[in-house]
Design an enzyme around this catalytic site. Structure first.
Site, PDB file in Angstrom:
ATOM      1  CB  ALA A 101      -0.786  -0.061   1.231  1.00 44.90           C
ATOM      2  CB  CYS A 102       2.934   2.162   2.350  1.00 38.50           C
ATOM      3  SG  CYS A 102       3.990   4.080   2.369  1.00 38.50           S
TER       4      CYS A 102
END
Length: 271
Positions: A101-102
């Site tokens: 996600a990052c």
């Protein structure tokens, strides 16, 4: 890139046991000079593109010759070992795993990310017709083969100013999909990517704008919203940022001069 899992499917008041296709998420360790420098969660496939693109976004490499060799380690599963050219400094090791996600949480500060840019984008005078830009989400979607089977992957695609699709990559991580696109361009000797547009399937985050800017891409387009920090970074870097590119419309958040406004295309449904 996919696996099968039995599930209980509930639809319209009915229950049935059936297999479902899932996108695989597995760790990938990047090792440079014998030292593990990062671990990312990704969808297996195009791993060398992923690693090369990550090294571009970290400001480590800028040309194919900067990477002497890459290989999958035989003694350690899901590990890519990289050998850099003698005059290329290795990346700083990260002390944590990068999730799907990052992508840039490991940067020490926003300023450190901004100063990693190699190529100026503000002087890129490429222009893009609104009709071409409006068509990119459908073109990207038509190339999402694994998404068709799983419904669980992000995608990124690199297009010319006339809408020609050059490369599309899918991954559980939106930042991984972009790294795979940039890595493919690096390995093909195409950096910087002046005059191109990067279309992404989700939102436009700070990390995606950063990755596009590092690769010299003047336009990034997203089907969803950008974050405030993404807009700030795009404005500062000279990059045109588009959001809500769907249904024949879009929002142009920064450097509007690159978008040629003409007849807007009619909305069409894509099954």
């Amino acid at each position: 890139m996919t696996t099968r899992q039995p599930v209980l499917r509930l639809r319209a008041g009915r229950a049935a046991q059936r297999p479902d296709t899932l996108a695989i998420e597995e760790p990938l360790i990047v090792r440079v000079g014998g030292e593990n420098v990062t671990l990312t969660m990704r969808t297996p496939g195009q791993d060398f593109d992923l690693v090369a693109g990550w090294l571009v976004s970290e400001g480590v490499v800028a040309a194919p010759a900067d990477i002497v060799a890459m290989r999958m380690c035989q003694d350690e599963e899901n590990t890519v070992e990289v050998r850099l050219a003698p005059d290329v400094a290795p990346p700083r090791p990260r002390a944590f795993a990068t999730t799907s996600a990052c992508g840039v949480c490991g940067a020490d500060s926003v300023e450190a990310v901004r100063t990693s840019l190699r190529w100026p984008i503000l002087g890129d005078d490429a222009r893009f017709d609104v009709g071409v830009l409006s068509a990119l989400p459908d073109l990207l979607r038509s190339e999402q083969k694994i998404f068709d089977r799983t419904g669980g992957l992000h995608a990124a695609g690199l297009f010319t100013s006339t809408g020609e699709c050059l490369v599309v990559r899918e991954d559980v991580g939106r930042h991984n999909a972009v790294d795979k696109v940039v890595g493919s361009a690096l390995r093909g000797g195409r950096l910087p990517l002046a005059g191109h547009v990067l279309q992404v399937s989700g939102r436009a985050s700070f990390e995606l704008v950063h990755k596009a800017a590092v690769a010299g891409i003047p336009v990034i387009a997203a089907v969803s919203a950008p974050s405030s920090l993404a807009v700030d970074l795009a404005a500062e870097c000279g990059l045109t940022l588009l959001g809500f590119v769907r249904g024949g419309g879009m929002n142009v958040y920064t450097h509007q001069e690159r978008v040629r406004v003409g007849p807007f295309p009619r909305q069409r449904n894509v099954s």
